[in-house]
Design a protein around this motif. Structure first.
Motif, PDB file in Angstrom:
ATOM      1  N   LEU A  36       0.812  -1.206   0.000  1.00 50.22           N
ATOM      2  CA  LEU A  36       0.000   0.000   0.000  1.00 50.22           C
ATOM      3  C   LEU A  36       0.851   1.264   0.000  1.00 50.22           C
ATOM      4  O   LEU A  36       0.451   2.278  -0.541  1.00 50.22           O
ATOM      5  CB  LEU A  36      -0.932  -0.006   1.214  1.00 50.22           C
ATOM      6  CG  LEU A  36      -2.004   1.064   1.308  1.00 50.22           C
ATOM      7  CD1 LEU A  36      -2.939   1.001   0.096  1.00 50.22           C
ATOM      8  CD2 LEU A  36      -2.796   0.888   2.588  1.00 50.22           C
ATOM      9  N   TYR A  37       2.033   1.195   0.597  1.00 52.85           N
ATOM     10  CA  TYR A  37       2.882   2.379   0.749  1.00 52.85           C
ATOM     11  C   TYR A  37       4.193   2.219  -0.001  1.00 52.85           C
ATOM     12  O   TYR A  37       4.768   1.135  -0.053  1.00 52.85           O
ATOM     13  CB  TYR A  37       3.216   2.619   2.227  1.00 52.85           C
ATOM     14  CG  TYR A  37       2.020   2.893   3.081  1.00 52.85           C
ATOM     15  CD1 TYR A  37       1.313   4.077   2.957  1.00 52.85           C
ATOM     16  CD2 TYR A  37       1.585   1.979   4.022  1.00 52.85           C
ATOM     17  CE1 TYR A  37       0.207   4.335   3.745  1.00 52.85           C
ATOM     18  CE2 TYR A  37       0.494   2.230   4.820  1.00 52.85           C
ATOM     19  CZ  TYR A  37      -0.187   3.408   4.676  1.00 52.85           C
ATOM     20  OH  TYR A  37      -1.274   3.664   5.459  1.00 52.85           O
ATOM     21  N   ARG A  38       4.675   3.344  -0.529  1.00 50.14           N
ATOM     22  CA  ARG A  38       6.016   3.348  -1.100  1.00 50.14           C
ATOM     23  C   ARG A  38       7.010   3.966  -0.116  1.00 50.14           C
ATOM     24  O   ARG A  38       8.204   3.729  -0.200  1.00 50.14           O
ATOM     25  CB  ARG A  38       6.058   4.057  -2.443  1.00 50.14           C
ATOM     26  CG  ARG A  38       5.757   5.518  -2.390  1.00 50.14           C
ATOM     27  CD  ARG A  38       5.947   6.170  -3.747  1.00 50.14           C
ATOM     28  NE  ARG A  38       5.615   7.576  -3.635  1.00 50.14           N
ATOM     29  CZ  ARG A  38       4.948   8.251  -4.520  1.00 50.14           C
ATOM     30  NH1 ARG A  38       4.556   7.651  -5.627  1.00 50.14           N
ATOM     31  NH2 ARG A  38       4.693   9.517  -4.341  1.00 50.14           N
ATOM     32  N   ARG A  39       6.493   4.800   0.787  1.00 50.21           N
ATOM     33  CA  ARG A  39       7.266   5.349   1.906  1.00 50.21           C
ATOM     34  C   ARG A  39       6.396   5.252   3.144  1.00 50.21           C
ATOM     35  O   ARG A  39       5.314   4.695   3.101  1.00 50.21           O
ATOM     36  CB  ARG A  39       7.663   6.795   1.623  1.00 50.21           C
ATOM     37  CG  ARG A  39       8.711   6.926   0.532  1.00 50.21           C
ATOM     38  CD  ARG A  39       9.334   8.309   0.478  1.00 50.21           C
ATOM     39  NE  ARG A  39       8.376   9.386   0.624  1.00 50.21           N
ATOM     40  CZ  ARG A  39       8.156  10.327  -0.266  1.00 50.21           C
ATOM     41  NH1 ARG A  39       8.819  10.316  -1.403  1.00 50.21           N
ATOM     42  NH2 ARG A  39       7.293  11.280  -0.048  1.00 50.21           N
ATOM     43  N   TYR A  40       6.854   5.846   4.240  1.00 51.49           N
ATOM     44  CA  TYR A  40       6.180   5.708   5.535  1.00 51.49           C
ATOM     45  C   TYR A  40       4.670   5.919   5.450  1.00 51.49           C
ATOM     46  O   TYR A  40       3.903   5.061   5.867  1.00 51.49           O
ATOM     47  CB  TYR A  40       6.816   6.665   6.547  1.00 51.49           C
ATOM     48  CG  TYR A  40       6.155   6.685   7.888  1.00 51.49           C
ATOM     49  CD1 TYR A  40       6.122   5.540   8.675  1.00 51.49           C
ATOM     50  CD2 TYR A  40       5.553   7.832   8.367  1.00 51.49           C
ATOM     51  CE1 TYR A  40       5.512   5.545   9.905  1.00 51.49           C
ATOM     52  CE2 TYR A  40       4.947   7.850   9.606  1.00 51.49           C
ATOM     53  CZ  TYR A  40       4.924   6.710  10.372  1.00 51.49           C
ATOM     54  OH  TYR A  40       4.319   6.724  11.594  1.00 51.49           O
ATOM     55  N   LEU A  41       4.206   7.042   4.927  1.00 50.31           N
ATOM     56  CA  LEU A  41       2.766   7.298   4.796  1.00 50.31           C
ATOM     57  C   LEU A  41       2.359   7.688   3.383  1.00 50.31           C
ATOM     58  O   LEU A  41       1.251   8.164   3.154  1.00 50.31           O
ATOM     59  CB  LEU A  41       2.328   8.413   5.765  1.00 50.31           C
ATOM     60  CG  LEU A  41       2.311   8.050   7.240  1.00 50.31           C
ATOM     61  CD1 LEU A  41       1.970   9.274   8.081  1.00 50.31           C
ATOM     62  CD2 LEU A  41       1.357   6.919   7.533  1.00 50.31           C
ATOM     63  N   LYS A  42       3.228   7.490   2.419  1.00 51.44           N
ATOM     64  CA  LYS A  42       2.949   7.855   1.026  1.00 51.44           C
ATOM     65  C   LYS A  42       2.415   6.636   0.281  1.00 51.44           C
ATOM     66  O   LYS A  42       3.099   5.610   0.157  1.00 51.44           O
ATOM     67  CB  LYS A  42       4.234   8.370   0.369  1.00 51.44           C
ATOM     68  CG  LYS A  42       4.046   8.910  -1.001  1.00 51.44           C
ATOM     69  CD  LYS A  42       3.294  10.215  -0.945  1.00 51.44           C
ATOM     70  CE  LYS A  42       3.275  10.831  -2.332  1.00 51.44           C
ATOM     71  NZ  LYS A  42       2.395  11.962  -2.395  1.00 51.44           N
ATOM     72  N   LEU A  43       1.180   6.755  -0.218  1.00 52.37           N
ATOM     73  CA  LEU A  43       0.567   5.648  -0.949  1.00 52.37           C
ATOM     74  C   LEU A  43       1.256   5.424  -2.290  1.00 52.37           C
ATOM     75  O   LEU A  43       1.749   6.371  -2.912  1.00 52.37           O
ATOM     76  CB  LEU A  43      -0.916   5.943  -1.200  1.00 52.37           C
ATOM     77  CG  LEU A  43      -1.833   6.026   0.006  1.00 52.37           C
ATOM     78  CD1 LEU A  43      -3.222   6.458  -0.430  1.00 52.37           C
ATOM     79  CD2 LEU A  43      -1.893   4.719   0.740  1.00 52.37           C
ATOM     80  N   VAL A  44       1.244   4.185  -2.738  1.00 57.56           N
ATOM     81  CA  VAL A  44       1.723   3.888  -4.086  1.00 57.56           C
ATOM     82  C   VAL A  44       0.704   4.442  -5.077  1.00 57.56           C
ATOM     83  O   VAL A  44      -0.477   4.601  -4.755  1.00 57.56           O
ATOM     84  CB  VAL A  44       1.913   2.370  -4.309  1.00 57.56           C
ATOM     85  CG1 VAL A  44       3.012   1.815  -3.431  1.00 57.56           C
ATOM     86  CG2 VAL A  44       0.631   1.603  -4.099  1.00 57.56           C
ATOM     87  N   ASP A  45       1.147   4.753  -6.278  1.00 53.54           N
ATOM     88  CA  ASP A  45       0.221   5.249  -7.299  1.00 53.54           C
ATOM     89  C   ASP A  45      -0.776   4.173  -7.711  1.00 53.54           C
ATOM     90  O   ASP A  45      -1.956   4.440  -7.888  1.00 53.54           O
ATOM     91  CB  ASP A  45       0.979   5.753  -8.519  1.00 53.54           C
ATOM     92  CG  ASP A  45       1.763   7.019  -8.206  1.00 53.54           C
ATOM     93  OD1 ASP A  45       1.309   7.812  -7.361  1.00 53.54           O
ATOM     94  OD2 ASP A  45       2.838   7.204  -8.796  1.00 53.54           O
ATOM     95  N   ALA A  46      -0.273   2.942  -7.870  1.00 54.34           N
ATOM     96  CA  ALA A  46      -1.118   1.804  -8.230  1.00 54.34           C
ATOM     97  C   ALA A  46      -0.537   0.550  -7.593  1.00 54.34           C
ATOM     98  O   ALA A  46       0.671   0.459  -7.371  1.00 54.34           O
ATOM     99  CB  ALA A  46      -1.187   1.644  -9.748  1.00 54.34           C
ATOM    100  N   CYS A  47      -1.387  -0.397  -7.312  1.00 54.17           N
ATOM    101  CA  CYS A  47      -0.963  -1.657  -6.707  1.00 54.17           C
ATOM    102  C   CYS A  47      -0.010  -2.386  -7.653  1.00 54.17           C
ATOM    103  O   CYS A  47      -0.242  -2.451  -8.858  1.00 54.17           O
ATOM    104  CB  CYS A  47      -2.184  -2.524  -6.421  1.00 54.17           C
ATOM    105  SG  CYS A  47      -1.793  -4.177  -5.807  1.00 54.17           S
TER     106      CYS A  47
END
Length: 131
Positions: A36-47
């Motif tokens: 779900l995340y690419r960083r601590y609280l940053k969502l990924v653009d797409a799964c």
């Protein structure tokens, strides 16, 4: 009267609880496999697994409010219990409780945000709705 089977797209759509549970585990609310995340609280653009768009969902302040409520309901009773049981000195309280509160908040916030994103995704919300 014969009951028709659900459409394939309806079978692929998880329940709200399943989407929130996957989000709490920091997984994609749709497939529960991709991150779900690419960083601590940053969502990924797409799964990365099912390619469902997730980066546009804005949970804003809800995860912070819920995390504060959860952490407060755990830390305050523990603080009161230790004060009544062991009578720690003030410097021990000042060393233990701010550190415990900070650590618990840092560890819990991404999971609570994931659950909020899972709920918002299952409801079709993006976080930019107008009244």
């Amino acid at each position: 009267m014969q009951k028709l089977p659900p459409s394939p797209s309806a079978l692929d759509t998880p329940t709200r609880f399943a989407a929130m549970s996957a989000g709490f585990r920091r997984r994609c609310p749709h497939c529960a496999r991709g991150v779900l995340y690419r960083r601590y609280l940053k969502l990924v653009d797409a799964c990365t697994h099912c390619h469902m768009r997730l980066g546009h969902i804005r949970a804003d302040d809800l995860p912070a409010y819920l995390t504060i409520m959860i952490v407060g309901h755990v830390i305050v009773p523990l603080l009161l219990w230790t004060e009544q049981t062991w009578h720690w000195s003030y410097w021990v309280h000042m060393a233990v409780w701010p550190a415990a509160t900070t650590l618990m908040t840092i560890l819990l916030l991404p999971s609570v945000k994931g659950a909020a994103v899972g709920l918002m995704w299952s409801l079709g919300l993006k976080g930019d709705e107008q009244r």
